[in-house]
Design a protein around this motif. Structure first.
Motif, PDB file in Angstrom:
ATOM      1  N   GLY B 169       0.799  -1.229   0.000  1.00 57.80           N
ATOM      2  CA  GLY B 169       0.000   0.000   0.000  1.00 57.80           C
ATOM      3  C   GLY B 169       0.825   1.270   0.000  1.00 57.80           C
ATOM      4  N   MET B 170       1.776   1.359   0.883  1.00 58.04           N
ATOM      5  CA  MET B 170       2.657   2.515   0.968  1.00 58.04           C
ATOM      6  C   MET B 170       3.885   2.318   0.094  1.00 58.04           C
ATOM      7  SD  MET B 170       1.263   4.440   3.170  1.00 58.04           S
ATOM      8  CE  MET B 170       0.564   4.652   4.789  1.00 58.04           C
ATOM      9  N   GLY B 171       4.511   1.147   0.256  1.00 60.13           N
ATOM     10  CA  GLY B 171       5.787   0.855  -0.400  1.00 60.13           C
ATOM     11  C   GLY B 171       5.671   0.909  -1.910  1.00 60.13           C
ATOM     12  N   ASP B 189       9.670  -7.896  -4.056  1.00 57.17           N
ATOM     13  CA  ASP B 189       8.522  -8.253  -3.219  1.00 57.17           C
ATOM     14  C   ASP B 189       8.345  -9.757  -3.277  1.00 57.17           C
ATOM     15  OD1 ASP B 189       5.907  -6.414  -1.992  1.00 57.17           O
ATOM     16  OD2 ASP B 189       5.699  -8.595  -2.147  1.00 57.17           O
ATOM     17  N   ALA B 236      13.260 -10.644   0.438  1.00 56.73           N
ATOM     18  CA  ALA B 236      14.308  -9.645   0.622  1.00 56.73           C
ATOM     19  C   ALA B 236      15.452 -10.179   1.480  1.00 56.73           C
ATOM     20  CB  ALA B 236      13.725  -8.375   1.245  1.00 56.73           C
ATOM     21  N   HIS B 260       7.110  -3.632  10.550  1.00 56.97           N
ATOM     22  CA  HIS B 260       6.668  -3.154  11.871  1.00 56.97           C
ATOM     23  C   HIS B 260       5.876  -4.222  12.611  1.00 56.97           C
ATOM     24  CE1 HIS B 260       3.022  -2.687   9.533  1.00 56.97           C
ATOM     25  NE2 HIS B 260       2.354  -2.590  10.660  1.00 56.97           N
ATOM     26  N   VAL B 266       7.296 -11.811   5.700  1.00 56.66           N
ATOM     27  CA  VAL B 266       7.375 -13.241   5.339  1.00 56.66           C
ATOM     28  C   VAL B 266       8.791 -13.773   5.573  1.00 56.66           C
ATOM     29  CG1 VAL B 266       6.986 -14.936   3.514  1.00 56.66           C
ATOM     30  CG2 VAL B 266       5.552 -12.870   3.623  1.00 56.66           C
ATOM     31  N   TYR B 314      12.912   3.323   6.426  1.00 59.52           N
ATOM     32  CA  TYR B 314      11.810   4.145   5.914  1.00 59.52           C
ATOM     33  C   TYR B 314      10.565   4.039   6.790  1.00 59.52           C
ATOM     34  CZ  TYR B 314       9.816   7.126   2.321  1.00 59.52           C
ATOM     35  OH  TYR B 314       9.288   8.199   1.650  1.00 59.52           O
ATOM     36  N   ASN B 316       9.501   1.742   8.975  1.00 59.32           N
ATOM     37  CA  ASN B 316       8.784   0.477   9.188  1.00 59.32           C
ATOM     38  C   ASN B 316       9.343  -0.340  10.351  1.00 59.32           C
ATOM     39  OD1 ASN B 316      11.136  -0.410   8.041  1.00 59.32           O
ATOM     40  ND2 ASN B 316      10.180  -1.732   6.503  1.00 59.32           N
TER      41      ASN B 316
HETATM   42  N1  LIG Z   1       7.597   6.174   5.925  1.00 65.06           N
HETATM   43  C1  LIG Z   1       6.507   6.298   6.630  1.00 65.06           C
HETATM   44  O1  LIG Z   1       6.231   7.322   7.230  1.00 65.06           O
HETATM   45  C2  LIG Z   1       5.577   5.177   6.648  1.00 65.06           C
HETATM   46  C3  LIG Z   1       4.237   5.476   6.469  1.00 65.06           C
HETATM   47  C4  LIG Z   1       3.358   4.413   6.494  1.00 65.06           C
HETATM   48  C5  LIG Z   1       3.807   3.120   6.671  1.00 65.06           C
HETATM   49  N2  LIG Z   1       5.122   2.850   6.864  1.00 65.06           N
HETATM   50  C6  LIG Z   1       5.592   1.486   7.068  1.00 65.06           C
HETATM   51  O2  LIG Z   1       6.000   0.931   5.816  1.00 65.06           O
HETATM   52  C7  LIG Z   1       5.720  -0.484   5.810  1.00 65.06           C
HETATM   53  C8  LIG Z   1       4.968  -0.860   4.553  1.00 65.06           C
HETATM   54  O3  LIG Z   1       3.640  -0.338   4.577  1.00 65.06           O
HETATM   55  P1  LIG Z   1       2.579  -0.846   3.506  1.00 65.06           P
HETATM   56  O4  LIG Z   1       1.321  -0.090   3.783  1.00 65.06           O
HETATM   57  O5  LIG Z   1       3.199  -0.761   2.146  1.00 65.06           O
HETATM   58  O6  LIG Z   1       2.411  -2.386   3.947  1.00 65.06           O
HETATM   59  P2  LIG Z   1       1.750  -3.589   3.111  1.00 65.06           P
HETATM   60  O7  LIG Z   1       1.449  -4.643   4.097  1.00 65.06           O
HETATM   61  O8  LIG Z   1       0.675  -3.054   2.209  1.00 65.06           O
HETATM   62  O9  LIG Z   1       2.934  -4.106   2.144  1.00 65.06           O
HETATM   63  C9  LIG Z   1       4.076  -4.817   2.632  1.00 65.06           C
HETATM   64  C10 LIG Z   1       4.696  -5.555   1.456  1.00 65.06           C
HETATM   65  O10 LIG Z   1       5.884  -6.220   1.901  1.00 65.06           O
HETATM   66  C11 LIG Z   1       5.932  -7.503   1.258  1.00 65.06           C
HETATM   67  N3  LIG Z   1       6.797  -8.384   2.064  1.00 65.06           N
HETATM   68  C12 LIG Z   1       6.566  -8.913   3.272  1.00 65.06           C
HETATM   69  N4  LIG Z   1       7.592  -9.660   3.667  1.00 65.06           N
HETATM   70  C13 LIG Z   1       8.529  -9.617   2.681  1.00 65.06           C
HETATM   71  C14 LIG Z   1       9.821 -10.191   2.530  1.00 65.06           C
HETATM   72  N5  LIG Z   1      10.378 -10.951   3.477  1.00 65.06           N
HETATM   73  N6  LIG Z   1      10.488  -9.931   1.394  1.00 65.06           N
HETATM   74  C15 LIG Z   1       9.931  -9.175   0.408  1.00 65.06           C
HETATM   75  N7  LIG Z   1       8.707  -8.608   0.521  1.00 65.06           N
HETATM   76  C16 LIG Z   1       8.017  -8.825   1.653  1.00 65.06           C
HETATM   77  C17 LIG Z   1       4.499  -7.931   1.165  1.00 65.06           C
HETATM   78  O11 LIG Z   1       4.312  -8.929   0.165  1.00 65.06           O
HETATM   79  C18 LIG Z   1       3.793  -6.620   0.853  1.00 65.06           C
HETATM   80  O12 LIG Z   1       3.672  -6.402  -0.539  1.00 65.06           O
HETATM   81  C19 LIG Z   1       4.940  -0.744   7.102  1.00 65.06           C
HETATM   82  O13 LIG Z   1       5.835  -1.303   8.053  1.00 65.06           O
HETATM   83  C20 LIG Z   1       4.474   0.618   7.543  1.00 65.06           C
HETATM   84  O14 LIG Z   1       4.309   0.706   8.948  1.00 65.06           O
HETATM   85  C21 LIG Z   1       6.003   3.868   6.840  1.00 65.06           C
END
Ligand SMILES: NC(=O)c1ccc[n+]([C@@H]2O[C@H](COP(=O)([O-])OP(=O)(O)OC[C@H]3O[C@@H](n4cnc5c(N)ncnc54)[C@H](O)[C@@H]3O)[C@@H](O)[C@H]2O)c1
Ligand SMILES: NC(=O)c1ccc[n+]([C@@H]2O[C@H](COP(=O)([O-])OP(=O)(O)OC[C@H]3O[C@@H](n4cnc5c(N)ncnc54)[C@H](O)[C@@H]3O)[C@@H](O)[C@H]2O)c1
Lengths: 552, 552
Positions: B169-171, B189, B236, B260, B266, B314, B316
């Motif tokens: 969602g964010m990434g 991913d 990763a 987080h 995973v 970043y 997380n």
């Molecule tokens: N920079 C900021 O201010 C900020 C803002 C919001 C969220 N975040 C943090 O960023 C992170 C990502 O948020 P999101 O909304 O994109 O989460 P999300 O759950 O939508 O996406 C996480 C992604 O990581 C992948 N993933 C999980 N384990 C993995 C691994 N071992 N290797 C490769 N890929 C893997 C998943 O398949 C998924 O696509 C969260 O921890 C969130 O708290 C940071």
């Protein structure tokens, strides 16, 4: 440095009366007559400060003197951090003291940040520049006993006997508050010196030589419906059970020993002179013994409760400590706020206070008369105002406190503004209040204990209170964390509004002194208190969730 | 019930534009194009809501429609609790969401109170009615990579390769944010479906069939200084060490896997399709394996750091989890705020956003042109505005976001007000911002991590921010607890101000959009940042502690 003392009279050293008022009240908080340790900037309540450090104090003074009528100074934990252009209706000063993010809201973290010079403890009225000395404590205690009288004894304590313990800084107000309500008070203290000091300052009428004499004296006064206060030396954990066992006709039981800190409550069998040393050397052993004594003490209080006596906890955590000491029924009696004060909060009542910037006691006498004229039907208020006029020695700028509710505070404020306009008082009056008020605090161990809907810990209300006062024309507004119950346990807000006699001040006073107590009314409507709903309905206080789509 | 959608055009259903704006933005937050789960009143960020429940939503709507120009509605965690008479300069709405007293500021207590119907989670812009969809995330990520470019690569990512993981969602904003900065991005991913979805929405250019192809493709693009983003499927924890071992020329490394929450990351050797079930059945075992994988992942990131690569966390929490997984050097690289964003905060820069109440995309196009005209020298800003105009699909009311600093926001706001006055845009513009801003938040794990003076947890600043915005003429002001980092971890404030083309609006805009970013400047001056001192000196922002007695 010379002692600090607020300027008196009508000559301004600032650019307007609102700024001048903030300046004088900051200085007044540090007047040696007012402050506990002015040399350390400590006003009251342990470490409650008016400014973070001396450079901050000087910067506050300098900035207030140059602040324009459309500017606002920001104060972060006792230090001025900015000046911004706002507008005439905006407060001249906005204050946030001691606030920490939740997970860091602990004493060790606070102390660490304080040692780094990054924060200070603002208490309630220390860092918000509206402390007026011990009159506030006396009046709060008076009001509590008046509320007990109203709830259970037909509005007066005449012919009743109150048993309490603890005659220290706060607790020493109890005997005078009871006699001001025409009752009889027996107060136990383990330390004879504390009782004697209270006799010297006329807060206590006499100290009996032993329990027999004490009981005989108070029972005689009670029978004659004569106000009297008597002290007796002893340990409450011994004497309260003893008095219970004797079947004496006690009507009210409470306690203000320093029970919140088990190293301060003297255990049975320990001499008060030896206690500090013993507590320092063997804190665990001392704590265990103190709690065991408190368990015995509270068990006797519950014994009185079972016998039909009016019993309440007076905000010193003795119930919690007694429970830790192994006594299961400790919470059978209520805290004083849910028992007596909450019904007042439902009416928007709270500790309204004001000070005369002239420094002239005659100005307070004029406001006292105005209050008596405005609310002739309120006998308890009239009794307080008259007795305060006789008995209370001013500390610093002459000041007065009394409890007023929704629909009353704005009336009083507008009258004071007229007195300034007409010259009936010689300089502007500042009108403020304690942070302990009906709609200005979230404090689950005190002001918001046992809310009907369980909303004790919801902290949105004090923040809305600060915002709405800022939006209504207050002269300075503050948000504090901690205060009387400590870091992590409360969030509260304050406001002070200056009556300088101008039409603009009248408009501001009318709004602030309506909306500020109005927060108390809506907070209690939201929590489901019927009395608050009545008050809202009578006075037309709008509660959107109670309105239907048809209305608007 | 029909889906909610903000009214468009110039016809008012409220008594003034400020009230109408609050109404439309409340409704816009719940537009199905904008909100994640409008049926549950959830806007974004898990459970971030616009109103507490449906009765509250209706009461908000009804009350805003009848609210007068000298009245203020109070909102307590998504429910309207009062309406008070204030004045024209006062905000029309004051909001406090999700606030709890410190000792009760925990998720279990919050959930308990939420279940009782006493509070709601306001996130940052959900409960304060200024969320504008995913444009905000894209822009924030764009700005971060622009700041990386400015700090280390001469202002552009052209000719650089960024390695990251997590395309959720964010990434998922990362690849587009990198290519918008002219760089090359390789994103890993574990879930192929996530990468494909991002190709469909044009956030990612392509998915490579394996690591060899991915590396060959990105290195070619890097050599040609051609913007390109490539996804590769894999874990990763396996691939980052593999890429390090191959000695590939990576310039920037970060990560946005869902680290987080160790039940979302995973672990190596686990199929992403099986992960949720496994995590639910054996949470401890899963956590241990996820943390062990994160330790490996972060160890490789530190390997890149040792090789001279730009590496950052970043937001997380992967550093904390890797440390719990047994890797000691996890905190060798910094979080993104201290590394890149804080220098912007020192200049009062932050995420300025606005929406066109007309609903007409042409109005945003007009404001885009105004921004390009006002700040011709800011190339990164111009690039963003142009690309956003081409690539960003509006969700709900047309809106725009860009980062502007002290001395810029007021200029932009005043220009927008002129556009409204002259009819160059067809209806008023609302101007707000995220709670993540330079002087509006205390959040020791994100915005205030590693402050120079150690003041990370001091929460006075966001409260002063809300108070000064209230005192400056904002149309609505909010104070929230929680937000992106969760209960107990942050306090933050927001403001929205309406440009309705009137002279009064111009005065309010000038003050709010000066004082609001001014809080960022003074907060960083107080913490000892030289850049902030320069900015204060250049722009004449007053800092009382830096003034001497002679000045005033
Ligand atoms: N920079 C900021 O201010 C900020 C803002 C919001 C969220 N975040 C943090 O960023 C992170 C990502 O948020 P999101 O909304 O994109 O989460 P999300 O759950 O939508 O996406 C996480 C992604 O990581 C992948 N993933 C999980 N384990 C993995 C691994 N071992 N290797 C490769 N890929 C893997 C998943 O398949 C998924 O696509 C969260 O921890 C969130 O708290 C940071
Ligand atoms: N109601 C409120 O809102 C409120 C406000 C402030 C303080 N308090 C609480 O009230 C308590 C008293 O405050 P204070 O400022 O008067 O404290 P203090 O320390 O000045 O006085 C405490 C008194 O209790 C006496 N004492 C101690 N142990 C005793 C025992 N076993 N038997 C008899 N006497 C004993 C001491 O000799 C002393 O005189 C504190 O716990 C405080 O936290 C309540």
């Amino acid at each position: 440095m010379d002692p600090i003392r607020a300027a008196r009279g009508t000559e301004l050293s600032a650019l307007g009366w609102q700024q001048e008022a903030a300046l004088r009240m900051l200085h007044n908080n540090l007047d040696p007559e007012v402050a506990e340790r002015p040399q350390d900037l400590v006003v009251y309540g342990g470490t409650g400060k008016a400014a973070r450090d001396w450079p901050s104090f000087h910067a506050l003074t300098r900035t207030l003197r140059s602040l324009r009528d459309d500017e606002t100074m920001l104060v972060q934990s006792g230090r001025p951090v900015g000046v911004f252009r706002t507008h005439e209706w905006a407060p001249r000063v906005l204050i946030a003291n001691s606030n920490l993010v939740g997970d860091w809201a602990t004493w060790p973290e606070f102390r660490r940040l304080e040692a780094l010079g990054l924060t200070m403890y603002g208490q309630m009225t220390a860092g918000s520049w509206i402390y007026i000395g011990t009159q506030g404590i006396l009046q709060g205690t008076y009001e509590t006993f008046a509320a007990v009288a109203a709830k259970r004894f037909g509005g007066s304590l005449a012919g009743t006997l109150t048993l309490t313990a603890g005659c220290g800084g706060m607790g020493g107000a109890q005997p005078l508050a009871v006699t001001m309500n025409d009752g009889v008070c027996l107060v136990i203290d383990v330390d004879a010196a504390r009782l004697r000091r209270r006799v010297d300052t006329r807060y206590l009428d006499m100290v009996a030589s032993d329990l027999d004499e004490a009981l005989a004296t108070v029972l005689k006064a009670k029978a004659e419906r004569r106000a009297l206060s008597v002290g007796v030396v002893g340990n409450a954990a011994t004497l309260v059970p003893e008095i219970l066992a004797r079947g004496v006709g006690v009507d009210i039981v409470t306690d203000q020993t320093s029970a919140h800190d088990p190293l301060s409550y003297v255990p049975e069998g320990v001499d008060p002179g030896d206690a500090p040393d013993y507590a320092a050397k063997k804190p665990e052993e001392f704590t265990d013994r103190a709690r065991a004594s408190m368990a015995k003490h509270v068990e006797a209080m519950v014994g009185f409760l079972d016998a039909g006596t009016e019993v309440f906890d007076y905000g010193n955590s003795i119930r919690g400590e007694a429970k830790l000491g192994g006594y299961e029924r400790a919470f059978d009696f209520p805290g004083f706020v849910p028992a007596y004060i909450r019904p007042l909060f439902c009416e928007g009542k709270g500790p309204f206070r004001w000070a005369a910037l002239s420094g002239d006691p005659a100005d307070i006498a004029a406001t006292d008369r105005a209050i008596l004229e405005l609310f002739p039907e309120n006998e308890s208020l009239a009794r307080w105002i008259r007795m305060a006029g006789e008995r209370v020695a001013f500390q610093g700028l002459p000041a007065r406190i009394c409890w007023l509710g929704y629909g009353e505070r704005d009336k009083a404020g507008l009258r004071f503004n007229e007195l300034v306009a007409s010259g009936a008082v010689t300089a502007p009056i500042v009108i403020g209040r304690d942070h302990l008020d009906c709609g200005s605090v979230a404090s689950p161990y005190r002001e918001t204990e046992a809310m009907r809907d369980g909303s004790d810990a919801i902290a949105d209300w004090p923040l809305l209170n600060a915002l709405v006062n800022t939006a209504s024309g207050a002269s300075w507004v503050s948000i504090h964390h901690g205060g009387g119950v400590g870091i992590g346990r409360s969030i509260h807000a304050g406001q002070v509004t200056v009556a300088d006699g101008t039409p603009l001040a009248a408009q501001k006073i009318e709004r602030v002194l309506t909306n500020d107590p109005g927060m108390g009314v809506i907070r209690h409507v939201d929590a489901g208190y019927e009395r608050a709903e009545q008050v809202a309905a009578e006075h037309g206080v709008r509660v959107p969730m109670r309105e239907s789509d048809d209305v608007t």
